[in-house]
Write a protein that holds these residues in place. Structure first.
Motif, mmCIF file in Angstrom:
data_model
loop_
_atom_site.group_PDB
_atom_site.id
_atom_site.type_symbol
_atom_site.label_atom_id
_atom_site.label_comp_id
_atom_site.label_asym_id
_atom_site.label_seq_id
_atom_site.Cartn_x
_atom_site.Cartn_y
_atom_site.Cartn_z
ATOM 1 N N LEU A 230 0.875 -1.180 -0.136
ATOM 2 C CA LEU A 230 0.143 0.144 -0.076
ATOM 3 C C LEU A 230 0.892 1.223 -0.116
ATOM 4 N N CYS A 231 0.672 2.158 -0.720
ATOM 5 C CA CYS A 231 1.257 3.534 -0.912
ATOM 6 C C CYS A 231 0.236 4.555 -1.134
ATOM 7 N N LEU A 232 -0.084 5.420 0.038
ATOM 8 C CA LEU A 232 -1.040 6.526 -0.345
ATOM 9 C C LEU A 232 -0.478 7.969 -0.553
ATOM 10 N N PRO A 281 1.030 19.433 -3.946
ATOM 11 C CA PRO A 281 1.579 18.720 -5.078
ATOM 12 C C PRO A 281 2.415 17.528 -4.440
ATOM 13 N N CYS A 282 2.042 16.228 -5.057
ATOM 14 C CA CYS A 282 2.913 15.140 -4.328
ATOM 15 C C CYS A 282 4.236 15.166 -5.066
ATOM 16 N N ASP A 283 5.183 15.441 -4.247
ATOM 17 C CA ASP A 283 6.696 15.789 -4.976
ATOM 18 C C ASP A 283 7.162 14.487 -5.461
ATOM 19 N N PRO A 284 7.706 14.267 -6.747
ATOM 20 C CA PRO A 284 8.074 13.026 -7.273
ATOM 21 C C PRO A 284 9.464 12.568 -6.227
ATOM 22 N N GLN A 285 9.914 13.495 -5.581
ATOM 23 C CA GLN A 285 10.919 13.077 -4.869
ATOM 24 C C GLN A 285 10.497 12.063 -3.582
ATOM 25 N N TRP A 286 9.345 12.418 -3.035
ATOM 26 C CA TRP A 286 8.690 11.334 -2.146
ATOM 27 C C TRP A 286 8.695 10.148 -2.741
ATOM 28 N N GLN A 287 7.949 10.040 -4.056
ATOM 29 C CA GLN A 287 7.847 8.500 -4.393
ATOM 30 C C GLN A 287 9.164 7.991 -4.627
ATOM 31 N N GLU A 288 10.117 8.581 -5.208
ATOM 32 C CA GLU A 288 11.515 8.127 -5.469
ATOM 33 C C GLU A 288 12.230 7.616 -4.193
ATOM 34 N N GLU A 289 11.792 8.606 -3.086
ATOM 35 C CA GLU A 289 12.399 7.961 -1.776
ATOM 36 C C GLU A 289 11.710 6.709 -1.248
ATOM 37 N N LEU A 290 10.471 6.493 -1.526
ATOM 38 C CA LEU A 290 9.686 5.361 -1.031
ATOM 39 C C LEU A 290 10.025 4.145 -1.969
ATOM 40 N N GLY A 291 10.598 4.499 -3.152
ATOM 41 C CA GLY A 291 11.274 3.335 -3.928
ATOM 42 C C GLY A 291 12.777 2.957 -3.535
ATOM 43 N N LYS A 292 13.295 3.657 -2.551
ATOM 44 C CA LYS A 292 14.503 3.376 -2.207
ATOM 45 C C LYS A 292 14.467 2.279 -0.838
ATOM 46 N N ILE A 293 13.227 1.929 -0.300
ATOM 47 C CA ILE A 293 13.166 0.928 0.737
ATOM 48 C C ILE A 293 12.483 -0.313 0.258
ATOM 49 N N SER A 294 12.718 -1.505 0.722
ATOM 50 C CA SER A 294 12.055 -2.657 0.404
ATOM 51 C C SER A 294 10.585 -2.699 0.003
ATOM 52 N N HIS A 295 10.118 -3.017 -1.056
ATOM 53 C CA HIS A 295 8.560 -2.959 -1.280
ATOM 54 C C HIS A 295 8.384 -3.888 -2.438
ATOM 55 N N ARG A 296 7.272 -4.152 -2.803
ATOM 56 C CA ARG A 296 6.734 -5.101 -3.887
ATOM 57 C C ARG A 296 5.899 -4.581 -5.207
ATOM 58 N N GLY A 297 6.268 -3.262 -5.578
ATOM 59 C CA GLY A 297 5.363 -2.334 -6.151
ATOM 60 C C GLY A 297 4.537 -1.722 -5.240
ATOM 61 N N TYR A 298 4.020 -0.668 -5.645
ATOM 62 C CA TYR A 298 2.836 0.023 -5.022
ATOM 63 C C TYR A 298 1.580 0.081 -5.627
ATOM 64 N N THR A 299 0.347 0.201 -4.679
ATOM 65 C CA THR A 299 -0.733 0.175 -5.069
ATOM 66 C C THR A 299 -1.620 1.067 -4.151
ATOM 67 N N THR A 300 -2.899 1.368 -4.546
ATOM 68 C CA THR A 300 -3.667 2.049 -3.533
ATOM 69 C C THR A 300 -4.758 1.202 -2.829
ATOM 70 N N GLY A 301 -4.280 0.040 -2.757
ATOM 71 C CA GLY A 301 -5.290 -1.173 -2.184
ATOM 72 C C GLY A 301 -6.584 -0.987 -2.538
ATOM 73 N N PHE A 302 -7.442 -0.916 -1.652
ATOM 74 C CA PHE A 302 -8.973 -0.844 -1.513
ATOM 75 C C PHE A 302 -9.583 0.505 -1.496
ATOM 76 N N CYS A 303 -8.428 1.497 -1.608
ATOM 77 C CA CYS A 303 -8.810 3.046 -1.020
ATOM 78 C C CYS A 303 -10.113 3.564 -2.116
ATOM 79 N N PHE A 304 -9.913 3.221 -3.378
ATOM 80 C CA PHE A 304 -10.605 3.720 -4.430
ATOM 81 C C PHE A 304 -11.358 2.651 -5.237
ATOM 82 N N ALA A 305 -11.260 1.225 -4.508
ATOM 83 C CA ALA A 305 -11.986 0.103 -5.268
ATOM 84 C C ALA A 305 -13.471 0.109 -4.760
#
Ligand code: SF4
Length: 418
Positions: A230-232, A281-305
């Motif tokens: 999950l990544c919101l 504004p969602c700063d692209p650097q924040w997403q870049e940072e969250l890519g530098k930790i262990s994860h399995r690809g990001y999703t918004t899960g059930f939030c908009f489903a």
């Protein structure tokens, strides 16, 4: 706009200190013997008392997870630990078992109780039910959409609501799963999940067990049971608009480096949101940072489903572009050097970044000194070394370096499920 609480996992004292350094409003910890994350994510009693004192000195709250589904044999343990726990000044206990709620109420009626996501609270009447039981806050089920969360917040304004905004997702309903107990004799429901849903599986014909068939898609592995994380961060305005009190990061088993990066990144994002409100504004650097930790690809899960779906990442085993290099254990103001406890092998000249609460520096690693001041050309995990730092560096600051295999563009994996 109401300032939400940023709630960070703290599996041990080092992680708790990382959460404090990088901007948590509150942390949650495991209570020895009875959390939902087993011994590896629980503190000793002494560390817990020290951590609570340090957190409170900085105005940060500490919640203790007692969210096991207790068996009869657990009840005596709970009876014994509750008085000591209340004496630590812990701000709330996170519970899920109605029996434990009743028991804790008898022993320590004054203690604040939060209802764990394990209780699977999914509707307005369920929230009212728990409100009647004296629950102060509910950690809602991950399976809810933001629209449903907003409806609950509007209907039961007296209840504090907490939701996960980042971290691992289960393929089962909020962790109610026997896969780990079955495959590894370690039960998710007793806080000991080994995450076998993320393992690689092969299909085996009964008549040819020596010749398993690898499940493939597009020439690559399929991980049919493994959810993306999950990544919101991109949708924090929607999250806050739903009326939640607290936004929570999953991951008490994760490293101090993970804690540092997610805390710092979401701190920056939430502060920007509070200041800029609808212009967030969602700063692209924040997403870049969250890519530098262990994860399995990001999703918004059930939030908009609107349908109860979860999302697997058949092509992705794990993504991590960076790994911890070390943690600062001291800083020499005169020599402008930091003493570092090394976490992964380092070579002189290697590119290393120092993570401070508000900025990131590249560190000069041409000259590595061992703890006695001798020049060395490499260091191994567990070594103590000195490296220069351009400015005062707080104890507990994390250093990182690129992983040899890190490659995937994380911003491409953050997207909306609709
Ligand atoms: S095995 Fe996977 S789906 Fe099951 S509880 Fe563990 S993380 Fe959740």
């Amino acid at each position: 706009m109401r300032r939400p609480e940023l709630l960070i996992p703290a599996g041990n004292l080092e992680k708790l200190r990382a959460a404090l350094l990088y901007g948590a409003d509150a942390v949650y910890v495991g209570i020895p013997g009875l959390s939902l994350r087993a011994a590896s994510a629980e503190m000793s009693c002494d560390d817990l008392a020290a951590g609570i004192a340090e957190a409170h000195a900085q105005g940060v709250k500490v919640y203790g997870a007692l969210n096991t589904f207790a068996r009869n044999t657990d009840l005596d343990t709970v009876r014994k630990i509750i008085p000591g726990l209340t004496a630590t000044g812990i701000d709330a206990l996170i519970v899920s078992d109605p029996g434990l709620i009743r028991l804790i109420r008898q022993i320590a009626p004054q203690i604040t109780l939060h209802l764990s996501t394990q209780a699977n609270t999914t509707n307005i009447e369920a929230v009212r039910f728990w409100q009647d039981q004296g629950i102060r806050r509910i950690i809602l089920a991950r399976e809810l959409t933001l629209r449903e969360i907003g409806e609950i917040a509007a209907a039961v304004p007296g209840m504090e609501l907490e939701i996960f905004i980042h971290g691992a997702m289960c393929m089962s309903y909020s962790g109610r799963c026997y896969l780990s107990a079955w495959r590894n004799k370690r039960s998710a429901n007793q806080g000991d999940c080994t995450q076998p849903c993320r393992w690689e599986y092969r299909l085996t014909e009964a008549t040819r067990p020596e010749d398993p068939i690898l499940l493939e898609e597009d020439e690559r592995f399929s991980y049919l049971l493994s959810s993306k994380d999950l990544c919101l961060i991109e949708y924090l305005p929607d999250v806050l608009a739903s009326g939640v009190t607290s936004v929570k990061i999953e991951g008490r088993m994760k490293s101090s480096y993970y804690v540092a990066v997610v805390t710092r990144t979401y701190r920056q994002a939430l502060d920007a949101l509070i200041q800029q409100k609808e212009k967030y504004p969602c700063d692209p650097q924040w997403q870049e940072e969250l890519g530098k930790i262990s994860h399995r690809g990001y999703t918004t899960g059930f939030c908009f489903a609107e349908e109860m779906i979860n999302e697997c990442s058949p092509h992705i085993k794990n993504i991590q572009t960076h790994e911890p290099a070390g943690i600062v254990s001291d800083y020499d103001e005169i020599r402008k050097q930091m003493l570092i406890s090394v976490r992964n092998h380092l070579k002189a000249g290697e590119n290393i970044e120092l993570l401070l609460p508000h900025e990131t520096f590249t560190i000069d690693t041409q000259t590595i000194l061992d703890a006695d001041g001798n020049k060395i050309d490499q260091a191994h995990a567990g070594n103590q070394i000195y490296l220069p730092s351009p400015r005062h560096t707080p104890k507990g600051a994390l250093l990182r370096k690129a992983t040899p295999a890190g490659s995937v563009d994380p911003s491409a994996s953050v997207f909306r499920v609709s």
